[in-house]
Design a protein around this motif. Sequence first.
Motif, PDB file in Angstrom:
ATOM      1  N   UNK A 125       0.825  -1.210   0.000  1.00 37.00           N
ATOM      2  CA  UNK A 125       0.000   0.000   0.000  1.00 37.00           C
ATOM      3  C   UNK A 125       0.860   1.262   0.000  1.00 37.00           C
ATOM      4  N   UNK A 126       2.151   1.112   0.271  1.00 37.24           N
ATOM      5  CA  UNK A 126       3.056   2.264   0.328  1.00 37.24           C
ATOM      6  C   UNK A 126       3.745   2.443  -1.023  1.00 37.24           C
ATOM      7  N   UNK A 127       3.000   2.979  -1.972  1.00 31.13           N
ATOM      8  CA  UNK A 127       3.509   3.132  -3.328  1.00 31.13           C
ATOM      9  C   UNK A 127       4.307   4.429  -3.428  1.00 31.13           C
ATOM     10  N   UNK A 128       5.530   4.314  -3.909  1.00 33.02           N
ATOM     11  CA  UNK A 128       6.372   5.489  -4.108  1.00 33.02           C
ATOM     12  C   UNK A 128       6.407   5.837  -5.593  1.00 33.02           C
ATOM     13  N   UNK A 129       5.868   7.003  -5.935  1.00 35.01           N
ATOM     14  CA  UNK A 129       5.894   7.477  -7.309  1.00 35.01           C
ATOM     15  C   UNK A 129       7.115   8.377  -7.484  1.00 35.01           C
ATOM     16  N   UNK A 130       7.947   8.070  -8.452  1.00 35.94           N
ATOM     17  CA  UNK A 130       9.226   8.760  -8.634  1.00 35.94           C
ATOM     18  C   UNK A 130       9.002  10.148  -9.239  1.00 35.94           C
ATOM     19  N   UNK A 131       9.697  11.118  -8.698  1.00 39.48           N
ATOM     20  CA  UNK A 131       9.612  12.494  -9.176  1.00 39.48           C
ATOM     21  C   UNK A 131      10.064  12.591 -10.638  1.00 39.48           C
ATOM     22  N   UNK A 132       9.302  13.372 -11.421  1.00 38.76           N
ATOM     23  CA  UNK A 132       9.619  13.575 -12.837  1.00 38.76           C
ATOM     24  C   UNK A 132       9.504  15.061 -13.170  1.00 38.76           C
ATOM     25  N   UNK A 167      -8.825   5.918 -11.935  1.00 38.78           N
ATOM     26  CA  UNK A 167      -8.274   4.568 -11.791  1.00 38.78           C
ATOM     27  C   UNK A 167      -7.295   4.240 -12.905  1.00 38.78           C
ATOM     28  N   UNK A 168      -7.623   4.663 -14.125  1.00 34.61           N
ATOM     29  CA  UNK A 168      -6.698   4.454 -15.241  1.00 34.61           C
ATOM     30  C   UNK A 168      -5.392   5.202 -14.993  1.00 34.61           C
ATOM     31  N   UNK A 169      -5.506   6.429 -14.470  1.00 34.70           N
ATOM     32  CA  UNK A 169      -4.311   7.220 -14.167  1.00 34.70           C
ATOM     33  C   UNK A 169      -3.494   6.571 -13.057  1.00 34.70           C
ATOM     34  N   UNK A 170      -4.161   6.084 -12.025  1.00 30.81           N
ATOM     35  CA  UNK A 170      -3.464   5.444 -10.904  1.00 30.81           C
ATOM     36  C   UNK A 170      -2.666   4.239 -11.368  1.00 30.81           C
ATOM     37  N   UNK A 171      -3.301   3.411 -12.173  1.00 32.97           N
ATOM     38  CA  UNK A 171      -2.624   2.208 -12.661  1.00 32.97           C
ATOM     39  C   UNK A 171      -1.457   2.585 -13.569  1.00 32.97           C
ATOM     40  N   UNK A 172      -1.649   3.603 -14.395  1.00 31.14           N
ATOM     41  CA  UNK A 172      -0.569   4.060 -15.281  1.00 31.14           C
ATOM     42  C   UNK A 172       0.623   4.553 -14.460  1.00 31.14           C
ATOM     43  N   UNK A 173       0.359   5.303 -13.394  1.00 31.31           N
ATOM     44  CA  UNK A 173       1.443   5.785 -12.531  1.00 31.31           C
ATOM     45  C   UNK A 173       2.195   4.623 -11.898  1.00 31.31           C
ATOM     46  N   UNK A 174       1.448   3.634 -11.402  1.00 29.71           N
ATOM     47  CA  UNK A 174       2.086   2.487 -10.751  1.00 29.71           C
ATOM     48  C   UNK A 174       2.909   1.680 -11.756  1.00 29.71           C
ATOM     49  N   UNK A 175       2.375   1.511 -12.954  1.00 28.09           N
ATOM     50  CA  UNK A 175       3.083   0.721 -13.966  1.00 28.09           C
ATOM     51  C   UNK A 175       4.355   1.415 -14.457  1.00 28.09           C
ATOM     52  N   UNK A 176       4.310   2.755 -14.607  1.00 31.34           N
ATOM     53  CA  UNK A 176       5.394   3.438 -15.316  1.00 31.34           C
ATOM     54  C   UNK A 176       6.254   4.355 -14.447  1.00 31.34           C
ATOM     55  N   UNK A 177       5.764   4.735 -13.250  1.00 35.84           N
ATOM     56  CA  UNK A 177       6.519   5.693 -12.446  1.00 35.84           C
ATOM     57  C   UNK A 177       6.748   5.209 -11.020  1.00 35.84           C
ATOM     58  N   UNK A 178       6.492   3.945 -10.793  1.00 31.10           N
ATOM     59  CA  UNK A 178       6.711   3.368  -9.464  1.00 31.10           C
ATOM     60  C   UNK A 178       8.214   3.207  -9.218  1.00 31.10           C
ATOM     61  N   UNK A 179       8.629   3.422  -7.963  1.00 31.31           N
ATOM     62  CA  UNK A 179      10.047   3.292  -7.621  1.00 31.31           C
ATOM     63  C   UNK A 179      10.536   1.880  -7.918  1.00 31.31           C
ATOM     64  N   UNK A 180      11.765   1.782  -8.375  1.00 38.12           N
ATOM     65  CA  UNK A 180      12.331   0.468  -8.675  1.00 38.12           C
ATOM     66  C   UNK A 180      12.387  -0.373  -7.402  1.00 38.12           C
ATOM     67  N   UNK A 181      12.155  -1.653  -7.571  1.00 35.63           N
ATOM     68  CA  UNK A 181      12.174  -2.550  -6.417  1.00 35.63           C
ATOM     69  C   UNK A 181      10.786  -2.846  -5.879  1.00 35.63           C
ATOM     70  N   UNK A 182       9.775  -2.033  -6.284  1.00 29.67           N
ATOM     71  CA  UNK A 182       8.411  -2.327  -5.844  1.00 29.67           C
ATOM     72  C   UNK A 182       7.784  -3.288  -6.848  1.00 29.67           C
ATOM     73  N   UNK A 183       7.164  -4.313  -6.349  1.00 22.69           N
ATOM     74  CA  UNK A 183       6.659  -5.391  -7.184  1.00 22.69           C
ATOM     75  C   UNK A 183       5.356  -5.006  -7.861  1.00 22.69           C
ATOM     76  N   UNK A 184       5.325  -5.021  -9.206  1.00 19.60           N
ATOM     77  CA  UNK A 184       4.109  -4.784  -9.974  1.00 19.60           C
ATOM     78  C   UNK A 184       3.633  -6.121 -10.511  1.00 19.60           C
ATOM     79  N   UNK A 185       2.401  -6.472 -10.155  1.00 18.72           N
ATOM     80  CA  UNK A 185       1.873  -7.805 -10.465  1.00 18.72           C
ATOM     81  C   UNK A 185       1.250  -7.838 -11.848  1.00 18.72           C
ATOM     82  N   UNK A 186       0.928  -9.027 -12.314  1.00 20.40           N
ATOM     83  CA  UNK A 186       0.314  -9.184 -13.632  1.00 20.40           C
ATOM     84  C   UNK A 186      -1.191  -8.989 -13.555  1.00 20.40           C
ATOM     85  N   UNK A 187      -1.824  -8.886 -14.728  1.00 17.94           N
ATOM     86  CA  UNK A 187      -3.267  -8.706 -14.823  1.00 17.94           C
ATOM     87  C   UNK A 187      -3.996  -9.893 -14.196  1.00 17.94           C
TER      88      UNK A 187
END
Length: 296
Positions: A125-132, A167-187
């Motif tokens: 639940x502690x998602x880190x979105x990387x600064x851009x 929700x589409x934006x949230x998922x896009x952020x998690x998929x593409x801007x999540x900090x490295x090392x955080x596990x992104x699961x499959x569909x």
Amino acid sequence: MPEEKTSPADLTPKNSFPTSFLLHEPLLSSQNAGWNGIVLEHHYQPAQETPEQCLTRHNISIYLGQNAKYERRVKGRLVSDRLRYGDIIINGYQRTHWQKAGEYLLLHLEPAIVARAATDLTDTENIEIVEQYKTRDPLIEQIGLALKSELESEGIGSRVYAESLFNALSVHLVRHYCASGQNVLTDPGSLPQDKLRYAVEYIHENLEKDLTLSEIAVAVGMSPYHFTRSFKQAIGLPPHQYLIKCRIEKAKILLAKTDLAIAEIAYRVGFASQSHFTTLFGKHTKTTPKAYRDSL
């Protein structure tokens, strides 16, 4: 033409907006629109200096103005750059000196709601979105402009649409801007038939309410993101479009079989105003509610 003077932003809160430190209030805000987890602001601000911020939400800025020079302080150094139309800043927090007036959208996203929306994609639940800074992302730009357009139309029933976009934006952020090392699961897969049937029944039984996407998803025991994707795969329409279609169909029945006023029918099928009902009815049927009733 004289050079535009800059002034430090007044840090005294003048309003309840998330960006109360800016010189001017937003031109448009979803603060009171009832959108869950997201606030959209449309700004035109003069040249000014904004303070370093302690971020409690994920923030996205979409620049909509002409080329503008700005300076920001990074680790004690002053860095100069220019923004162009469509440039995006994600979670920018440094003290910034804007040297020219500019127009932009600001999206403020609640981290807990982002995590909940993307619960099928991450195991934390502690998602880190990387600064851009100055990134280009057509999907984020499209979602921001679509939310602005929806807010300008004052569409009710728009809560489901706004949540779908969020929700589409949230998922896009998690998929593409999540900090490295955080596990992104499959569909997680498709929508079971029993849940699809219950979702459809739930929508039909609650058409008069200001339904939210989260409410429907919770009712069938799914995350908003998974529900939206699976529902569209099964029905052929995203939830917000299916909801509007059902409301229009029920309105046609009431127009044909009752003498209720059009404003009352609009209310009974979940629209907050007759004008918004008339607009969407025309979009779906190519006629007005009155003309439809008179033609029967």
